[in-house]
Write a protein that holds these residues in place. Structure first.
Motif, PDB file in Angstrom:
ATOM      1  N   SER A  31     -49.917  17.143   3.112  1.00 48.87           N
ATOM      2  CA  SER A  31     -50.327  18.492   3.476  1.00 48.87           C
ATOM      3  C   SER A  31     -50.587  19.346   2.234  1.00 48.87           C
ATOM      4  O   SER A  31     -51.602  20.035   2.135  1.00 48.87           O
ATOM      5  N   THR A  32     -49.690  19.283   1.276  1.00 46.60           N
ATOM      6  CA  THR A  32     -49.847  20.050   0.047  1.00 46.60           C
ATOM      7  C   THR A  32     -51.073  19.589  -0.734  1.00 46.60           C
ATOM      8  O   THR A  32     -51.856  20.408  -1.220  1.00 46.60           O
ATOM      9  N   SER A  34     -53.735  18.149   0.454  1.00 48.66           N
ATOM     10  CA  SER A  34     -54.958  18.494   1.172  1.00 48.66           C
ATOM     11  C   SER A  34     -55.347  19.948   0.940  1.00 48.66           C
ATOM     12  O   SER A  34     -56.519  20.298   0.999  1.00 48.66           O
ATOM     13  N   GLU A  35     -54.390  20.805   0.651  1.00 49.93           N
ATOM     14  CA  GLU A  35     -54.661  22.214   0.378  1.00 49.93           C
ATOM     15  C   GLU A  35     -55.184  22.423  -1.033  1.00 49.93           C
ATOM     16  O   GLU A  35     -55.841  23.415  -1.312  1.00 49.93           O
ATOM     17  N   ARG A  36     -54.884  21.509  -1.934  1.00 53.64           N
ATOM     18  CA  ARG A  36     -55.153  21.739  -3.346  1.00 53.64           C
ATOM     19  C   ARG A  36     -56.241  20.878  -3.969  1.00 53.64           C
ATOM     20  O   ARG A  36     -56.777  21.229  -5.006  1.00 53.64           O
ATOM     21  N   SER A  39     -62.614  18.952  -2.143  1.00 58.15           N
ATOM     22  CA  SER A  39     -62.900  18.264  -0.878  1.00 58.15           C
ATOM     23  C   SER A  39     -63.320  16.808  -1.060  1.00 58.15           C
ATOM     24  O   SER A  39     -62.910  15.944  -0.291  1.00 58.15           O
ATOM     25  N   ALA A  60     -58.462  19.123   6.668  1.00 56.00           N
ATOM     26  CA  ALA A  60     -58.289  20.191   5.683  1.00 56.00           C
ATOM     27  C   ALA A  60     -59.456  20.212   4.704  1.00 56.00           C
ATOM     28  O   ALA A  60     -59.948  21.274   4.329  1.00 56.00           O
ATOM     29  N   GLY A  65     -59.872  24.557   3.953  1.00 54.65           N
ATOM     30  CA  GLY A  65     -58.452  24.823   3.791  1.00 54.65           C
ATOM     31  C   GLY A  65     -58.081  26.101   3.091  1.00 54.65           C
ATOM     32  O   GLY A  65     -56.931  26.310   2.762  1.00 54.65           O
ATOM     33  N   ALA A  67     -58.625  26.924   0.095  1.00 52.45           N
ATOM     34  CA  ALA A  67     -58.117  26.581  -1.234  1.00 52.45           C
ATOM     35  C   ALA A  67     -59.036  27.042  -2.353  1.00 52.45           C
ATOM     36  O   ALA A  67     -59.086  26.444  -3.404  1.00 52.45           O
ATOM     37  N   ARG A  70     -63.244  24.570  -3.692  1.00 55.58           N
ATOM     38  CA  ARG A  70     -62.818  23.221  -3.321  1.00 55.58           C
ATOM     39  C   ARG A  70     -63.452  22.147  -4.198  1.00 55.58           C
ATOM     40  O   ARG A  70     -62.907  21.087  -4.355  1.00 55.58           O
ATOM     41  N   ARG A  75     -57.726  26.915  -8.039  1.00 51.35           N
ATOM     42  CA  ARG A  75     -57.062  27.667  -6.993  1.00 51.35           C
ATOM     43  C   ARG A  75     -56.130  28.685  -7.597  1.00 51.35           C
ATOM     44  O   ARG A  75     -55.299  28.356  -8.416  1.00 51.35           O
TER      45      ARG A  75
END
Length: 80
Positions: A31-32, A34-36, A39, A60, A65, A67, A70, A75
């Motif tokens: 999850s972390t 995928s946010e950072r 793409s 995401a 997301g 972020a 991407r 970020r």
């Protein structure tokens, strides 16, 4: 890699007490990331993951997301 194999490795490498804890840890990392991740890289990583984790990462990446930029991985004033 298959889901059970990945969770077993996470549990062993992190020396976690049970598979449930390992599963939560693995999902938190995915999850972390995928946010950072940019793409394109997120999609590449997703291709290496078990289906359930890959789907979350691809969603995401496709959604952006929130972020920031991407494509560059930039970020919040930090370069990744």
């Amino acid at each position: 890699m298959h889901h059970d194999e990945m969770i077993g490795k996470v549990q062993a490498l992190a020396q976690l007490p049970d598979r449930g804890t390992a599963e939560r840890a693995a999902h938190a990392v995915v999850s972390t990331l995928s946010e950072r991740l940019p793409s394109g890289l997120a999609r590449h990583v997703a291709a290496q993951l078990p289906a359930d984790m890959a789907a979350a990462m691809r969603e995401a990446a496709d959604a952006g997301g929130g972020a920031g930029n991407r494509e560059s991985g930039h970020r919040g004033g930090r370069n990744l």
